[in-house]
Design a protein around this motif. Structure first.
Motif, short mmCIF file in Angstrom:
data_model
loop_
_atom_site.label_atom_id
_atom_site.label_comp_id
_atom_site.label_asym_id
_atom_site.label_seq_id
_atom_site.Cartn_x
_atom_site.Cartn_y
_atom_site.Cartn_z
N GLU A 1 0.83 -1.21 0.00
CA GLU A 1 0.00 0.00 0.00
C GLU A 1 0.86 1.27 0.00
O GLU A 1 0.69 2.16 0.84
CB GLU A 1 -0.92 0.01 1.22
CG GLU A 1 -1.82 -1.21 1.36
CD GLU A 1 -3.16 -1.05 0.65
OE1 GLU A 1 -3.36 -0.04 -0.06
OE2 GLU A 1 -4.00 -1.96 0.79
N ASN B 1 -1.04 4.68 -0.10
CA ASN B 1 -2.16 4.88 0.82
C ASN B 1 -1.99 6.17 1.63
O ASN B 1 -0.94 6.41 2.22
CB ASN B 1 -2.27 3.69 1.77
CG ASN B 1 -3.53 3.72 2.59
OD1 ASN B 1 -4.56 4.20 2.14
ND2 ASN B 1 -3.46 3.21 3.82
N ARG C 1 0.62 10.43 -5.52
CA ARG C 1 0.40 9.08 -6.05
C ARG C 1 0.94 8.98 -7.47
O ARG C 1 1.63 8.02 -7.82
CB ARG C 1 -1.09 8.72 -6.03
CG ARG C 1 -1.64 8.39 -4.67
CD ARG C 1 -3.14 8.22 -4.71
NE ARG C 1 -3.55 7.16 -5.64
CZ ARG C 1 -4.80 6.99 -6.06
NH1 ARG C 1 -5.77 7.79 -5.64
NH2 ARG C 1 -5.09 6.01 -6.88
N THR D 1 -2.46 -2.63 -3.42
CA THR D 1 -3.24 -1.40 -3.33
C THR D 1 -4.72 -1.73 -3.28
O THR D 1 -5.18 -2.73 -3.84
CB THR D 1 -2.95 -0.45 -4.51
OG1 THR D 1 -3.73 0.75 -4.36
CG2 THR D 1 -3.29 -1.10 -5.85
N GLU E 1 -5.54 2.18 -9.69
CA GLU E 1 -4.12 1.89 -9.86
C GLU E 1 -3.88 0.55 -10.56
O GLU E 1 -2.76 0.29 -11.00
CB GLU E 1 -3.42 1.92 -8.50
CG GLU E 1 -3.37 3.32 -7.91
CD GLU E 1 -2.50 3.45 -6.68
OE1 GLU E 1 -1.99 4.56 -6.43
OE2 GLU E 1 -2.32 2.44 -5.96
#
Length: 246
Positions: A162, A165, A172, A194, A199
């Motif tokens: 992750e 996150n 990102r 994820t 993504e």
């Protein structure tokens, strides 16, 4: 350079009263970005901890392959880098001091370190901020620092739990651009977990996890076409609906 791949066969794991993994089976090809996609509680983190050797499966097997030949985990352990979901960087240390600390930890020779440091700082666009303390970094910069610290040892397998996150959309995007640079410049197998469904489209191969089981594997386009969906949210909603009707 040898090609490193990974085979996961029927791996199951019970954690206390919860059956976290239920016969997980997946294949990971070399030199690609593999996305392990699933909602919270799907088993993503538990799986990565098995790959890293932090947990032992109740049944099944995880096999490391070098040029399609099985190799013991002990022989490749030092070539596996793991970036956990909760970073353990030191707030009172600067970017430079973190890199020096991990150089010592990984016992990287000074000449190799200098070249590696310069390359990673340039790739992450952190070269102008090496004196900044970790506590003063933005969320995206903090994640990048965690990543380049993991990469100092020149791993052959990179496990990211992750990694995007809790960071903003721009951070990102920058983080994924850094992963693309890694894919293009280094011969490395990258596994990314994820719960952000969008993504999945950024990965070369995706592995959909739900309730501790593998749903589907393949390229993003193959899976969307197979399920006749436009997004991965729709794919998971199909399985949610099926589970609720049982």
């Amino acid at each position: 350079m040898p090609e490193i791949s990974l085979s996961v066969q029927d791996v199951s794991k019970k954690l206390r009263q919860t059956q976290a993994l239920k016969g997980l089976t997946m294949q990971f090809s070399p030199h690609q970005i593999h996305g392990i996609i699933g909602p919270e509680g799907a088993g993503k983190t538990t799986f990565l901890r098995h790959v890293m050797g932090l947990l032992k499966a109740d049944s099944g097997k995880i096999t490391f392959l070098e040029d399609d030949k099985e190799i013991p985990f002990a022989e490749i352990r030092e070539s596996v880098a793991y970036m956990p979901q909760t970073q353990s960087l030191y707030p009172e240390l600067s970017i430079h001091e973190h890199l020096e600390f991990f150089r010592t930890l990984y016992r990287v020779p000074m000449d190799v370190y200098q070249e590696r440091r310069s390359k990673l700082l340039q790739m992450s666009r952190l070269e102008e901020f090496t004196d900044r303390l970790a506590s003063q970094l933005s969320g995206g910069m903090y994640k990048k620092l965690g990543l380049i610290c993991s990469l100092l040892s020149s791993p052959k397998i990179l496990l990211l739990d992750e990694p995007t996150n809790g960071v903003d959309p721009l951070s990102r995007r920058d983080f994924w651009e850094l992963l693309y640079d890694l894919r293009d410049q280094e011969e490395i197998l990258i596994l990314v977990t994820t719960s952000y469904m969008d993504e999945a489209l950024k990965c070369q191969q995706v592995h959909l996890l739900f309730d501790g089981k593998t749903l589907l594997e393949g390229t993003p386009q193959e899976i969307l076409q197979q399920r006749k969906c436009k997004t991965f949210d729709e794919v998971f909603l199909q399985y949610d609906s099926t589970a609720e009707s049982v």
